[in-house]
Design an enzyme around this catalytic site. Structure first.
Site, PDB file in Angstrom:
ATOM      1  N   CYS A  95       0.830  -1.205   0.000  1.00 30.49           N
ATOM      2  CA  CYS A  95       0.000   0.000   0.000  1.00 30.49           C
ATOM      3  C   CYS A  95       0.863   1.253   0.000  1.00 30.49           C
ATOM      4  O   CYS A  95       1.374   1.663   1.044  1.00 30.49           O
ATOM      5  CB  CYS A  95      -0.923  -0.013   1.212  1.00 30.49           C
ATOM      6  SG  CYS A  95      -1.866   1.499   1.372  1.00 30.49           S
ATOM      7  N   CYS A 140      -0.374   4.109   2.182  1.00 32.63           N
ATOM      8  CA  CYS A 140      -0.193   3.910   3.633  1.00 32.63           C
ATOM      9  C   CYS A 140       1.266   4.162   4.018  1.00 32.63           C
ATOM     10  O   CYS A 140       1.549   4.773   5.036  1.00 32.63           O
ATOM     11  CB  CYS A 140      -0.522   2.480   4.052  1.00 32.63           C
ATOM     12  SG  CYS A 140      -2.033   1.833   3.389  1.00 32.63           S
ATOM     13  N   ASP A 141       2.196   3.662   3.210  1.00 29.20           N
ATOM     14  CA  ASP A 141       3.596   3.593   3.636  1.00 29.20           C
ATOM     15  C   ASP A 141       4.546   4.476   2.829  1.00 29.20           C
ATOM     16  O   ASP A 141       5.723   4.591   3.185  1.00 29.20           O
ATOM     17  CB  ASP A 141       4.086   2.131   3.546  1.00 29.20           C
ATOM     18  CG  ASP A 141       3.244   1.206   4.413  1.00 29.20           C
ATOM     19  OD1 ASP A 141       2.780   1.664   5.464  1.00 29.20           O
ATOM     20  OD2 ASP A 141       3.036   0.047   4.030  1.00 29.20           O
TER      21      ASP A 141
END
Ligand code: NDP
Length: 311
Positions: free
Chosen positions: A136, A139-140
């Site tokens: 992701c 997300c990261d």
């Protein structure tokens, strides 16, 4: 421990689940929806959504999901956080157990549990999970400012992730096993226009390396041909974007699934092989997999439930 009785249990909370909740609550069926592991579903880990009708300027996946969720709650949908851990579809009322031990008795069920990101199956993926490996980018990606990253895959998801990362990382490599991208033309063009994205065609990943954190990937170019070449590329991040697996483990043996695990529905409706159990969204759709098609099938499942309960 509570026993909850409902006309309609909706399992899962992406565009399909929330839309089913919106329609069934407006039909006074008092649906109960369990949001599952990832409230809002896959769209909450995506970036811009530019192709959902009604948003001429685009929106974010999180905003879109929050909008449909609030719309459903406005008409009385009982949206609960929690996970359904097992189901019994052998007779009506259908039974389901939640992760907190509550039991649900439902006259009908709409399954909208979606699909989850796939991994390549390399043992190193688990070793470096959270230490350089991710599925992701939104997300990261933040952790890779000014660093070198790779995205595996050649579809729309991979292009979207690569574009997102190209605004954060210094260099983005796309590792594509074929000699072309599968993504839509507009996404392909955006990727090819980005000076810091380099697409490595005909390339597979053989493994990952690094001491504690990921430091790079072993790549194989033109595998199995006379031109086969092995190269190492230094990387700080390695993002998987190679498609999805339907979230149907708890339904195995309860309803019919195809060989990939997708729920089989009657071609003309959202009905499964169990009367009173319906499926909507990516969990039953290996083909279209769009937010709008998932929302549309959530609407169809709600209408199918309405008709079923009126019989
Ligand atoms: P896709 O199935 O479309 O693409 C998967 C990609 O991963 C392909 O390039 C595939 O290669 C590659 N791949 C699969 N397995 C492996 C493997 N083991 N090793 C290396 N490469 C692998 O999945 P997406 O998640 O990209 O998209 C799913 C659907 O969602 C599509 O319909 C897409 O259009 C849609 N989507 C739309 C978006 C938008 O409109 N904004 C955004 C994201 C997704 P190969 O081509 O060789 O099979």
């Amino acid at each position: 421990m509570e026993t909850i009785k409902t006309n309609v249990l909706i399992i899962g909370s992406g565009p399909a689940g929330y839309t089913a909740a919106l329609y069934t609550s407006r039909a006074n069926l008092n649906p109960v929806l369990y949001e599952g592991h990832q409230p809002g579903g896959q769209l909450t880990i995506t970036t811009e959504v530019e192709n959902f009708p009604g948003y001429p300027e685009g929106t974010t996946g999180t905003q879109l999901m929050d909008d449909i969720r609030r719309q459903a709650i406005r008409f009385g949908a009982d949206v609960r956080s929690g996970i359904i851990t097992s189901v019994d579809f052998s007779k009506r009322p259908f039974k389901a157990i939640t992760d907190s031990g509550d039991e649900i008795e439902a006259q009908s069920v709409i399954i909208s549990t979606g699909a989850s990101a796939k991994f390549l199956g390399l043992p190193d993926e688990q070793k470096y999970m959270g230490l350089g490996v991710s599925a992701c980018a939104t997300c990261d990606g933040f952790f890779y400012r000014g660093k070198r990253v790779a995205v595996v895959g050649g579809g729309d998801t991979a292009c979207e992730e690569a574009l997102y990362l190209s605004n954060i990382a210094s260099d983005v490599f796309m590792i594509v096993r074929k000699d072309h991208l599968r993504a839509s033309k507009v996404m392909q063009q955006r990727v090819l226009d980005k000076p810091n994205i380099r697409v490595l065609f005909n390339t597979n990943t053989a493994g990952l390396y690094g001491e504690e954190f990921l430091e790079g990937a072993h790549l194989v170019e033109n595998k199995g041909t006379d031109l086969e070449q092995h190269n190492d590329v230094a990387l700080d991040g390695f993002f998987l974007a190679i498609g999805h697996k339907p979230n149907t483990d708890i339904f195995k043996g309860q309803i019919d699934l195809d060989e990939q695990g997708y729920i089989i529905t009657d071609g003309h409706s959202t009905a499964t092989n169990v009367e009173g159990v319906f499926a909507a969204g990516d969990v039953a759709d290996p083909h279209y997999r769009q937010a709008i098609t998932a929302a549309g099938s959530g609407c169809r499942a709600a209408l199918d439930v309405e008709r079923f309960l009126a019989l």
